[in-house]
Design a protein around this motif. Structure first.
Motif, short mmCIF file in Angstrom:
data_model
loop_
_atom_site.label_atom_id
_atom_site.label_comp_id
_atom_site.label_asym_id
_atom_site.label_seq_id
_atom_site.Cartn_x
_atom_site.Cartn_y
_atom_site.Cartn_z
N VAL A 75 0.86 -1.19 0.00
CA VAL A 75 0.00 0.00 0.00
C VAL A 75 0.89 1.24 0.00
CG1 VAL A 75 -1.94 -1.11 1.18
CG2 VAL A 75 -0.15 0.05 2.53
N GLY A 76 0.29 2.36 -0.31
CA GLY A 76 0.96 3.64 -0.15
C GLY A 76 0.74 4.16 1.25
N LEU A 77 1.74 4.81 1.81
CA LEU A 77 1.66 5.37 3.16
C LEU A 77 2.20 6.79 3.18
CD1 LEU A 77 3.01 2.30 5.21
CD2 LEU A 77 0.64 3.13 5.19
N LYS A 78 1.49 7.67 3.86
CA LYS A 78 2.02 8.98 4.20
C LYS A 78 2.50 8.89 5.64
CE LYS A 78 -0.85 11.65 1.00
NZ LYS A 78 -1.93 12.67 0.87
N ILE A 79 3.76 9.28 5.87
CA ILE A 79 4.44 8.95 7.11
C ILE A 79 4.89 10.21 7.83
CG2 ILE A 79 6.29 7.54 8.11
CD1 ILE A 79 6.51 6.37 5.12
N ALA A 80 4.61 10.29 9.11
CA ALA A 80 5.09 11.41 9.92
C ALA A 80 6.60 11.29 10.12
CB ALA A 80 4.35 11.45 11.25
N GLY A 81 7.18 12.25 10.85
CA GLY A 81 8.60 12.21 11.13
C GLY A 81 9.38 13.26 10.36
N GLU A 82 10.68 13.29 10.58
CA GLU A 82 11.56 14.22 9.89
C GLU A 82 11.73 13.78 8.43
OE1 GLU A 82 12.79 17.05 11.21
OE2 GLU A 82 11.49 16.51 12.90
N PRO A 83 12.01 14.70 7.52
CA PRO A 83 12.11 14.36 6.10
C PRO A 83 13.16 13.28 5.82
CG PRO A 83 11.93 16.73 6.34
CD PRO A 83 12.09 16.17 7.72
N ILE A 84 12.72 12.24 5.12
CA ILE A 84 13.61 11.15 4.68
C ILE A 84 14.21 11.59 3.35
CG2 ILE A 84 13.71 8.72 3.99
CD1 ILE A 84 11.07 8.39 5.71
N ARG A 85 15.47 11.91 3.35
CA ARG A 85 16.09 12.55 2.18
C ARG A 85 17.09 11.66 1.46
NH1 ARG A 85 14.77 17.99 2.27
NH2 ARG A 85 14.08 18.85 4.27
N ASP A 86 17.06 10.35 1.75
CA ASP A 86 18.00 9.45 1.08
C ASP A 86 17.46 8.03 1.12
OD1 ASP A 86 20.23 8.74 -0.35
OD2 ASP A 86 21.67 9.58 1.07
N TYR A 87 18.16 7.13 0.46
CA TYR A 87 17.74 5.74 0.40
C TYR A 87 17.68 5.13 1.80
CZ TYR A 87 18.98 6.08 -4.57
OH TYR A 87 19.06 6.45 -5.89
N ALA A 88 16.69 4.29 2.03
CA ALA A 88 16.61 3.54 3.28
C ALA A 88 17.54 2.33 3.18
CB ALA A 88 15.18 3.09 3.54
N PRO A 89 18.41 2.10 4.18
CA PRO A 89 19.30 0.95 4.12
C PRO A 89 18.65 -0.35 4.58
CG PRO A 89 19.78 2.24 6.07
CD PRO A 89 18.72 2.99 5.30
N ASP A 90 17.44 -0.26 5.13
CA ASP A 90 16.71 -1.43 5.61
C ASP A 90 15.26 -1.35 5.17
OD1 ASP A 90 18.77 -2.69 7.35
OD2 ASP A 90 18.56 -0.85 8.52
N PHE A 91 14.58 -2.51 5.21
CA PHE A 91 13.13 -2.54 5.12
C PHE A 91 12.61 -2.17 6.51
CE2 PHE A 91 14.41 -5.70 1.88
CZ PHE A 91 13.75 -5.19 0.77
N TRP A 92 12.26 -0.91 6.73
CA TRP A 92 11.86 -0.47 8.06
C TRP A 92 10.56 -1.15 8.47
CZ3 TRP A 92 12.84 5.19 6.23
CH2 TRP A 92 14.23 5.45 6.27
N ILE A 93 10.50 -1.51 9.74
CA ILE A 93 9.40 -2.31 10.27
C ILE A 93 8.13 -1.46 10.43
CG2 ILE A 93 8.65 -3.75 12.19
CD1 ILE A 93 10.93 -4.93 10.47
N ILE A 94 7.00 -2.07 10.11
CA ILE A 94 5.69 -1.47 10.33
C ILE A 94 4.99 -2.26 11.44
CG2 ILE A 94 3.41 -1.07 9.30
CD1 ILE A 94 4.80 -0.82 6.58
#
Length: 459
Positions: free
Chosen positions: A339-358
């Motif tokens: 699914v698509g998600l809109k996510i709170a938090g500070e701006p993610i400005r680069d590639y994620a090095p992990d599959f972050w857990i939901i």
């Protein structure tokens, strides 16, 4: 001896709590972050014919390996704005991408159409010469093996412009015993992409006014600096764009690159890495991140790639038709759905090095993982694609568990366990809501997007 015992399953760092029981090979969901390792450059991995231009002349400072070729993934240094500076160039002017990693696998011969039709889910017989189409190839279980742009350059010749999974050996293996009268080879063709609002202006300067007549997914044979090239109006960005396929690339790639790069710079642009930040906003998937050989098209918004009316047989047809029937009967056959998600938090400005857990905010239980997150400055929020439990979607929304679930923002929340650098509070997950995909419309809508737009106009 007690200290040598393995951790309990609930505490295992690879997160078996997330239900991947319908996969043979689960994703490694251990959160290791970026250890800051150095890329080893050796002869085991190929250098593309644009390698010297990208890394030595234009200053690419990092890379990944894609289709066993070094792939530039950073041109602007972090202290100068990094990937988001590249996003600005892509969405406001024009950019050049080194995408020679999109290896070209040619199927040529009297039975080229028959073999191609047998290995893709869509109807190859309807593709006219000098036209292209986005397609998928599946295995017998309906898992996605590759999602190339398929180019029909002649009646008897197709090029598979492949994503990051080996396809040549698969096609050759399929033909063992099938005896289609074809040749299957990787050919000496290297593509580059020219993407952004001013891409057409650049291409007019490079090849002439006729480039403006190429339809979306259309092809044109032409020359650049005396070298034969194939031009298509396609791309991986959601912005207006073109791809230039350099023929005899081993000797011609740099001769073509130089005048294109010069015109890009003349129009205020630059070379960038492929625009993953923009393709996420467009809902364009990346093989290996958002899907793989154990992913069904019905899990990842690609159900439209499984036609109801294709007469010919194809690999995976029986499995995919069974999956489709189950979904239509209200029996979703998979544990997780993208699914698509809109996510709170500070701006993610680069590639994620992990599959972050939901996790599920109601139970606190880890239940899924992000595949492609990034900050979108146009929407002023973090966005991303992620897998969540299908039963949670089914229980708490009225949306069907088919492609319709992507058509609206939903009142359904999850939590994303961001690294502390992006979290609002260290160690605390960020709230995320299920969102419409694409997040931002493409300049040239895909068949899926166009169908959605047409349906809205008819309402």
């Amino acid at each position: 001896m007690a200290n040598n015992e393995p951790p309990a399953l609930d505490d295992h760092p690879n997160h078996p709590e997330i239900d991947q029981s319908d996969r043979v090979l689960p994703r490694n969901l251990r959160q290791t972050g970026d250890p800051g390792i150095e890329m080893l450059v050796s002869t085991r991995v190929r250098k593309s014919p644009f390698f010297d231009k990208s890394f030595n002349e234009e200053g690419a400072w990092r890379c990944t390996v894609y289709n066993r070729i070094y792939h530039p993934r950073g041109l602007v240094e972090p202290e100068d704005g990094g990937a988001m500076k590249e996003y600005e160039a892509l969405t406001e002017s024009v950019t050049l991408w080194d995408v020679a990693v999109e290896r070209q696998i040619r199927v040529k011969g009297p039975d080229a159409e028959a073999l191609t039709d047998y290995v893709i889910t869509r109807d190859a017989t309807s593709i006219e010469p000098m036209k292209g189409k986005y397609v998928i190839l599946c295995n017998e279980d309906g898992g996605i093996l590759n999602d190339p742009v398929l180019l029909r350059v002649a009646d008897d010749e197709f090029w598979f412009s492949i994503s990051d999974s080996t396809l040549m050996q698969w096609l050759q293996g399929v033909n063992v015993g099938m005896d289609f009268d074809v040749e299957i080879d990787e050919i000496d063709v290297a593509p580059m992409q020219i993407q952004g609002p001013l891409s057409e202006d650049v291409m007019v300067e490079v090849v002439g006014e006729e480039v403006s007549d190429i339809p979306y997914y259309g092809l044109m044979d032409t020359e650049i600096n005396g070298c034969d090239v194939l031009v298509s109006q396609t791309g991986f960005s959601g912005e207006k764009g073109f791809e230039v396929y350099v023929k005899d690339a081993s000797k011609n790639a740099e001769r073509v690159w130089d005048p294109v790069m010069e015109e890009v710079k003349n129009h205020g642009g630059r070379q960038i890495a492929p625009g993953h930040h923009r393709r996420i906003a467009a809902g364009i998937l990346s093989w290996g991140q958002d899907m793989d050989h154990e992913t069904s098209p019905f899990q990842v918004n690609l159900g439209y790639q499984v036609p109801d009316d294709k007469e010919g047989d194809y690999i995976g047809k029986e499995a995919l038709e069974e999956q489709k029937a189950q979904i239509e009967n209200g029996e979703y056959p998979f544990n997780l759905k993208l699914v698509g998600l809109k996510i709170a938090g500070e701006p993610i400005r680069d590639y994620a090095p992990d599959f972050w857990i939901i996790s599920d905010p109601e139970t606190g239980k880890e239940c899924g993982y992000m595949t492609s997150p990034w900050w979108n400055p146009d929407l002023e929020t973090n966005i991303g694609l992620g897998f969540v439990p299908a039963e949670k979607l089914e229980a708490e929304t009225d949306a069907l568990l088919n492609d319709e679930i992507y058509e609206h923002d939903l009142d359904l929340e999850f939590e994303v366990h961001l690294p502390d650098e992006y979290a609002e509070e260290d160690g605390e997950p960020a709230y995320a809501t299920v969102a419409e995909v694409p997040f931002k419309e493409s300049v040239n809508p895909s068949a899926r997007e166009q169908a959605k737009l047409n349906a809205r106009h008819e309402e």
